[in-house]
Design a protein around this motif. Structure first.
Motif, short mmCIF file in Angstrom:
data_model
loop_
_atom_site.label_atom_id
_atom_site.label_comp_id
_atom_site.label_asym_id
_atom_site.label_seq_id
_atom_site.Cartn_x
_atom_site.Cartn_y
_atom_site.Cartn_z
N UNK A 162 0.82 -1.23 0.00
CA UNK A 162 0.00 0.00 0.00
C UNK A 162 0.85 1.28 0.00
N UNK A 163 1.95 1.27 0.73
CA UNK A 163 2.84 2.44 0.73
C UNK A 163 3.44 2.67 -0.65
N UNK A 164 3.80 1.59 -1.33
CA UNK A 164 4.35 1.72 -2.68
C UNK A 164 3.33 2.36 -3.61
N UNK A 195 0.06 15.39 0.03
CA UNK A 195 0.49 15.96 1.32
C UNK A 195 1.22 14.90 2.16
N UNK A 196 0.72 13.67 2.15
CA UNK A 196 1.41 12.60 2.88
C UNK A 196 2.79 12.34 2.28
N UNK A 197 2.85 12.35 0.95
CA UNK A 197 4.13 12.13 0.26
C UNK A 197 5.14 13.22 0.66
N UNK A 198 4.66 14.43 0.86
CA UNK A 198 5.52 15.55 1.21
C UNK A 198 5.76 15.64 2.73
N UNK A 199 5.33 14.62 3.46
CA UNK A 199 5.54 14.54 4.91
C UNK A 199 4.85 15.68 5.66
N UNK A 221 2.96 12.53 12.64
CA UNK A 221 4.26 11.88 12.80
C UNK A 221 4.20 10.38 12.56
N UNK A 222 3.07 9.73 12.87
CA UNK A 222 3.05 8.26 12.74
C UNK A 222 3.08 7.81 11.29
N UNK A 234 6.62 5.92 6.71
CA UNK A 234 7.32 6.30 5.47
C UNK A 234 8.81 6.01 5.57
N UNK A 235 9.41 6.30 6.71
CA UNK A 235 10.83 6.01 6.91
C UNK A 235 11.06 4.50 6.89
N UNK A 236 10.16 3.76 7.52
CA UNK A 236 10.26 2.29 7.50
C UNK A 236 10.15 1.77 6.06
N UNK A 237 9.28 2.39 5.28
CA UNK A 237 9.13 1.99 3.87
C UNK A 237 10.42 2.26 3.10
#
Length: 184
Positions: free
Chosen positions: A20-22, A122-126, A130-131, A136-139
């Motif tokens: 899903x993150x991809x 917006x999520x892509x741009x962080x 924070x969660x 995203x960092x884990x991905x």
């Protein structure tokens, strides 16, 4: 279980977990490259208020205005100042309400509801909470591992077509660095 099977199992399950993150990052990244910004499809409503409001009361006035006019109240009602628009805001990336002083006795209240694509950008741009940033960092870390394990599986575990695989890898490296250099 031998090391090849272990790498394959780890590779498969990490890939499935982060699928899903991809999709989120690929869709929002492609849209952003094609010029779509976070305000794509945004629904914005503006209201002009002619009244004198003390600076320290603007946040309470905004909340009361939303309630009295049956407008949605954001789940996050913590006030924050937007220096760019000189406004006081509440809300998150999907829905936000703000109040901005136009002059001594005039204020503009704005509500903004982003589209799904706008939310994803917006999520892509962080810009989210924070969660999601942690995920995203884990991905990003998982991508390193997935490519490393994929290389291990194809280049070292599979002897079939090894020469072709190395040529394709070298071609990918060459083209990536050449186009990156030409794009600078």
């Amino acid at each position: 279980m031998n090391k090849n099977q272990l790498f394959r199992q780890i590779h498969i399950y990490i890939s499935l977990f982060f699928l899903p993150m991809a999709f989120i990052f690929s869709i929002s990244g492609i849209a952003y490259i094609f010029g779509f910004k976070q305000d794509i499809g945004i629904k914005e409503e503006n209201y002009i208020i002619k009244q004198n409001i003390k600076d320290e009361e603007q946040g309470n006035f905004l909340l009361n205005f939303l309630k009295e006019n049956n407008l949605s109240i954001p789940s996050n009602t913590k006030l924050f100042k937007d220096k760019k628009n000189n406004s006081i805001n509440i809300g998150g990336i999907h829905y936000q309400a703000s109040i901005a002083k136009i002059n001594d006795n005039e204020y503009k209240i704005t509500t903004k509801t982003r589209s799904l694509l706008g939310d994803l950008i917006m999520l892509h741009k962080n810009k989210g909470m924070w969660y999601f940033s942690v995920l995203s960092i884990a991905f990003g870390c998982a991508l390193f591992f997935l490519y490393f394990s994929g290389l291990f599986i194809t280049l070292f575990a599979s002897k079939k077509n090894r020469k072709k695989q190395i040529y394709v890898l070298l071609l990918g490296i060459l083209i990536t660095f050449l186009l990156a250099y030409l794009s600078l």
